[in-house]
Motif scaffolding. Structure first.
Motif, PDB file in Angstrom:
ATOM      1  N   TRP A 131      10.094  70.929 100.621  1.00  0.00           N
ATOM      2  CA  TRP A 131      10.114  71.862 101.705  1.00  0.00           C
ATOM      3  C   TRP A 131      10.095  71.293 102.598  1.00  0.00           C
ATOM      4  O   TRP A 131      11.979  70.986 103.446  1.00  0.00           O
ATOM      5  CB  TRP A 131       8.668  72.666 101.574  1.00  0.00           C
ATOM      6  N   TRP A 143      14.199  69.777 102.253  1.00  0.00           N
ATOM      7  CA  TRP A 143      14.839  70.204 103.177  1.00  0.00           C
ATOM      8  C   TRP A 143      15.110  70.673 104.559  1.00  0.00           C
ATOM      9  O   TRP A 143      15.779  70.489 104.899  1.00  0.00           O
ATOM     10  CB  TRP A 143      14.359  71.727 102.330  1.00  0.00           C
ATOM     11  N   GLN A 144      13.674  70.288 105.229  1.00  0.00           N
ATOM     12  CA  GLN A 144      13.661  70.019 106.186  1.00  0.00           C
ATOM     13  C   GLN A 144      14.074  69.099 106.940  1.00  0.00           C
ATOM     14  O   GLN A 144      14.826  69.460 108.230  1.00  0.00           O
ATOM     15  CB  GLN A 144      11.988  69.718 107.007  1.00  0.00           C
ATOM     16  N   GLU A 154      17.962  69.982 107.174  1.00  0.00           N
ATOM     17  CA  GLU A 154      18.938  71.029 107.897  1.00  0.00           C
ATOM     18  C   GLU A 154      18.655  69.977 109.657  1.00  0.00           C
ATOM     19  O   GLU A 154      19.877  70.420 110.224  1.00  0.00           O
ATOM     20  CB  GLU A 154      17.186  71.711 108.303  1.00  0.00           C
TER      21      GLU A 154
END
Length: 157
Positions: A18, A21-22, A25
């Motif tokens: 997670w 993924w952040q 982004e």
């Protein structure tokens, strides 16, 4: 115990995925450092325009930044009244006697006798520690003890 370790491992792997993924982004929406450094605009680069996103504003963990405050000195406590200083012994008790004076235009010297020997002094010289020659005039030698008022050491009568 192995079951708990396996579960904790899966939770940690999920948290790492997670976080990755952040990060991806965030990097995808950040402006290209090459175009910012060279001054190229978005129209010069052959990429589709991306929505302008404001940088993330983090909450102040340790408080907001404040301008420096003017330095204020703490109030000085009132000085307590001191008892009067003890009277100084007379100059004659120091054992010095004025034997003579010499003048040469603007300069003056005084010859002072003491049981340990005679000394030649001028204005500003130290007779003893905390005893300074202040003035040499026709009346005699003026000495100042502890930077106080000058006292006259006159010729013996």
């Amino acid at each position: 115990m192995r079951l708990i370790a396996g579960f904790c491992t899966l939770v940690c792997l999920g948290g790492a995925a997670w976080a990755g993924w952040q990060l991806a982004e965030e990097l995808r929406t950040a402006p290209d450092p090459l175009t910012v450094a060279t001054g190229a605009s978005q129209s010069d680069v052959a990429s589709p325009p991306s929505p302008v996103r404001q940088p993330r504003r983090w909450t102040a963990l340790f408080g907001e930044r404040q301008p420096p405050s003017p330095q204020t000195a703490p109030p000085q406590p009132a000085e307590e009244p001191q008892p009067p200083k003890a009277a100084k012994p007379p100059l004659s008790s120091l054992g010095y006697t004025l034997k003579g004076m010499v003048r040469d235009g603007a300069s003056s010297w005084a010859i002072v006798g003491h049981p340990t020997g005679d000394r030649l002094l001028r204005v500003g010289d130290m007779l003893e520690p905390n005893v300074r020659v202040a003035i040499i005039d026709a009346q005699g030698l003026w000495v100042s003890r502890d930077d106080g008022d000058p006292e006259l050491m006159a010729f013996p009568e």
